[in-house]
Design a protein around this motif. Structure first.
Motif, short mmCIF file in Angstrom:
data_model
loop_
_atom_site.label_atom_id
_atom_site.label_comp_id
_atom_site.label_asym_id
_atom_site.label_seq_id
_atom_site.Cartn_x
_atom_site.Cartn_y
_atom_site.Cartn_z
N ASN A 94 0.81 -1.22 0.00
CA ASN A 94 0.00 0.00 0.00
C ASN A 94 0.85 1.28 0.00
O ASN A 94 0.44 2.32 0.52
N GLU A 95 2.05 1.17 -0.56
CA GLU A 95 2.92 2.34 -0.68
C GLU A 95 2.98 2.76 -2.14
O GLU A 95 2.69 1.99 -3.05
N GLY A 96 3.42 4.01 -2.38
CA GLY A 96 3.38 4.55 -3.74
C GLY A 96 4.58 4.24 -4.60
O GLY A 96 4.45 3.79 -5.73
N SER A 97 5.78 4.47 -4.08
CA SER A 97 7.00 4.29 -4.87
C SER A 97 7.79 3.11 -4.34
O SER A 97 7.57 2.63 -3.22
N LEU A 98 8.76 2.64 -5.14
CA LEU A 98 9.60 1.54 -4.70
C LEU A 98 10.42 1.93 -3.48
O LEU A 98 10.64 1.12 -2.58
N GLU A 99 10.84 3.18 -3.44
CA GLU A 99 11.60 3.67 -2.28
C GLU A 99 10.75 3.56 -1.02
O GLU A 99 11.23 3.12 0.03
N GLU A 100 9.47 3.93 -1.11
CA GLU A 100 8.57 3.84 0.05
C GLU A 100 8.30 2.38 0.42
O GLU A 100 8.21 2.04 1.60
N ILE A 101 8.15 1.53 -0.60
CA ILE A 101 7.95 0.09 -0.35
C ILE A 101 9.17 -0.48 0.37
O ILE A 101 9.05 -1.23 1.34
N PHE A 102 10.35 -0.10 -0.12
CA PHE A 102 11.61 -0.55 0.48
C PHE A 102 11.67 -0.15 1.95
O PHE A 102 11.97 -0.97 2.82
N ASN A 103 11.38 1.10 2.22
CA ASN A 103 11.42 1.58 3.60
C ASN A 103 10.39 0.87 4.48
O ASN A 103 10.66 0.55 5.64
N ASP A 104 9.21 0.61 3.90
CA ASP A 104 8.13 -0.05 4.65
C ASP A 104 8.54 -1.47 5.03
O ASP A 104 8.37 -1.90 6.17
N ILE A 105 9.08 -2.22 4.06
CA ILE A 105 9.41 -3.62 4.29
C ILE A 105 10.61 -3.77 5.21
O ILE A 105 10.66 -4.65 6.07
N THR A 106 11.61 -2.90 5.03
CA THR A 106 12.83 -3.02 5.84
C THR A 106 12.70 -2.34 7.19
O THR A 106 13.58 -2.49 8.05
N GLY A 107 11.61 -1.59 7.39
CA GLY A 107 11.39 -0.94 8.68
C GLY A 107 12.17 0.34 8.87
O GLY A 107 12.27 0.85 9.99
N PHE A 108 12.71 0.87 7.77
CA PHE A 108 13.46 2.13 7.87
C PHE A 108 12.51 3.28 7.58
O PHE A 108 12.13 3.52 6.44
N ASN A 109 12.10 3.99 8.62
CA ASN A 109 11.12 5.05 8.43
C ASN A 109 11.48 6.35 9.16
O ASN A 109 10.64 7.22 9.34
N ASN A 110 12.74 6.44 9.59
CA ASN A 110 13.15 7.66 10.30
C ASN A 110 14.13 8.50 9.48
O ASN A 110 14.95 9.22 10.04
N HIS A 111 14.05 8.39 8.15
CA HIS A 111 14.98 9.12 7.29
C HIS A 111 14.83 10.63 7.44
O HIS A 111 15.82 11.37 7.42
N LYS A 112 13.58 11.10 7.59
CA LYS A 112 13.37 12.54 7.73
C LYS A 112 13.96 13.05 9.05
O LYS A 112 14.60 14.12 9.10
N GLU A 113 13.76 12.27 10.10
CA GLU A 113 14.29 12.66 11.41
C GLU A 113 15.82 12.76 11.38
O GLU A 113 16.41 13.70 11.91
N ILE A 114 16.45 11.77 10.74
CA ILE A 114 17.91 11.78 10.64
C ILE A 114 18.39 12.97 9.82
O ILE A 114 19.35 13.66 10.19
N ALA A 115 17.71 13.23 8.69
CA ALA A 115 18.07 14.36 7.84
C ALA A 115 17.95 15.68 8.60
O ALA A 115 18.80 16.57 8.48
N ASP A 116 16.88 15.82 9.39
CA ASP A 116 16.69 17.03 10.20
C ASP A 116 17.85 17.22 11.18
O ASP A 116 18.34 18.33 11.36
N LYS A 117 18.28 16.12 11.80
CA LYS A 117 19.37 16.19 12.77
C LYS A 117 20.69 16.56 12.10
O LYS A 117 21.49 17.31 12.65
N ILE A 118 20.92 15.99 10.90
CA ILE A 118 22.15 16.32 10.14
C ILE A 118 22.15 17.81 9.81
O ILE A 118 23.17 18.51 9.95
N ALA A 119 20.99 18.32 9.37
CA ALA A 119 20.88 19.74 9.03
C ALA A 119 21.16 20.63 10.25
O ALA A 119 21.78 21.70 10.13
N MET A 120 20.74 20.17 11.43
CA MET A 120 20.99 20.93 12.65
C MET A 120 22.47 20.94 13.00
O MET A 120 23.02 21.96 13.43
N VAL A 121 23.12 19.79 12.82
CA VAL A 121 24.54 19.67 13.17
C VAL A 121 25.40 20.61 12.32
O VAL A 121 26.35 21.22 12.83
N ILE A 122 25.09 20.72 11.03
CA ILE A 122 25.96 21.51 10.15
C ILE A 122 25.65 23.00 10.14
O ILE A 122 26.32 23.77 9.46
N LYS A 123 24.65 23.42 10.91
CA LYS A 123 24.33 24.85 10.96
C LYS A 123 25.42 25.62 11.71
O LYS A 123 25.99 25.11 12.66
#
Length: 257
Positions: free
Chosen positions: A228-257
């Protein structure tokens, strides 16, 4: 004649205490384009290298052209082509010398090698560099050369690991079209990549490897319906249980400020 061209039966492989493949079962038909995906460390490259005879000491069976590769002397390799993720080439050779050398390894005569090398380099837009040493080639030119070397002998199975790396947009379109043509001619393509949108578009079947096991196998449409996901990337994340990519990206952006 069976149209199964490649089969993995309970394939297992460990490196020391690390179990990389935990019982992989896969059957591939002639003419299929298989998208073989997974996170780093999932076992993709190990699977391919076992099939190519580059990694030994595994459990299970690898059957190619209806023969267990352990029972052959490697003659099956003359009917396969390979583009590795990181390619080592003889930089002191010219492109012509390199392609002639590769062609002869596959029992092509020198005249045929030279003719094909010229024509293929011309079609890939690098014919002017036929007699130029590879050490001067850009990354994209080297990738084109490796692609040419993988198909110059008209293989029955083509193993591709990130084959589009470094290619310009026009060449990417050419390669995509070529893979579909080869598939229709009965050639089998085993395509491994992290570029999900490409895998999504070109693959007849997508096989997702996670932690040494196949966790999904089907067409993009089938995988989409199951998750029930739209793209292969979303399917991949759903099946592998990786769903915190946005949170990690936000933290990286904070670190480099």
């Amino acid at each position: 004649m069976s149209d199964t061209i490649l089969e993995l039966v309970n394939l297992k492989k460990s490196f020391g205490d690390k179990e990389v493949l935990k019982g992989v079962d896969l059957e591939v038909k002639r003419g299929e384009i298989i998208g073989y995906i997974g996170a780093n460390g999932a076992g993709k490259s190990t699977t391919v290298k076992i099939m190519l005879g580059m990694v030994e000491g595994y459990e299970g069976e690898v059957i190619i052209f209806n023969k267990n590769i352990k029972d052959t002397k490697g003659e099956y390799k003359k009917k396969i082509g390979y583009v590795p993720e990181v390619s080592e080439v003889y930089e002191s050779l010219t492109a012509k010398e390199y392609l002639t050398f590769i062609g002869q390894l596959y029992d092509l005569d020198i005249d045929t090698c030279t003719k094909k090398a010229k024509e293929l380099m011309n079609l890939f837009g690098i014919c002017d560099y036929l007699n130029t040493r590879i050490s001067t080639f850009s990354k994209g030119m080297r990738q084109k050369l490796i692609l040419i070397s993988s198909i110059i002998h008209n293989p029955e199975i083509l193993f591709l690991d990130e084959p589009l790396s470094g290619l310009d947009a026009n060449s990417v379109m050419v390669v995509k079209e070529l893979l579909e043509i080869l598939s229709k001619e009965g050639k089998t393509i085993f395509y491994s990549s992290h570029i999900m949108d490409v895998v999504e578009k070109i693959s007849h079947r997508i096989v997702l490897l996670n932690d040494g096991k196949i966790v999904a196998d089907g067409s993009f449409k089938e995988l989409k319906e199951n998750s029930n996901e739209g793209s292969l990337e979303e399917i991949f994340n759903d099946i592998t249980g990786f769903n915190n990519h946005k949170e990690i990206a936000d933290k990286i952006a904070m670190v480099i400020k």
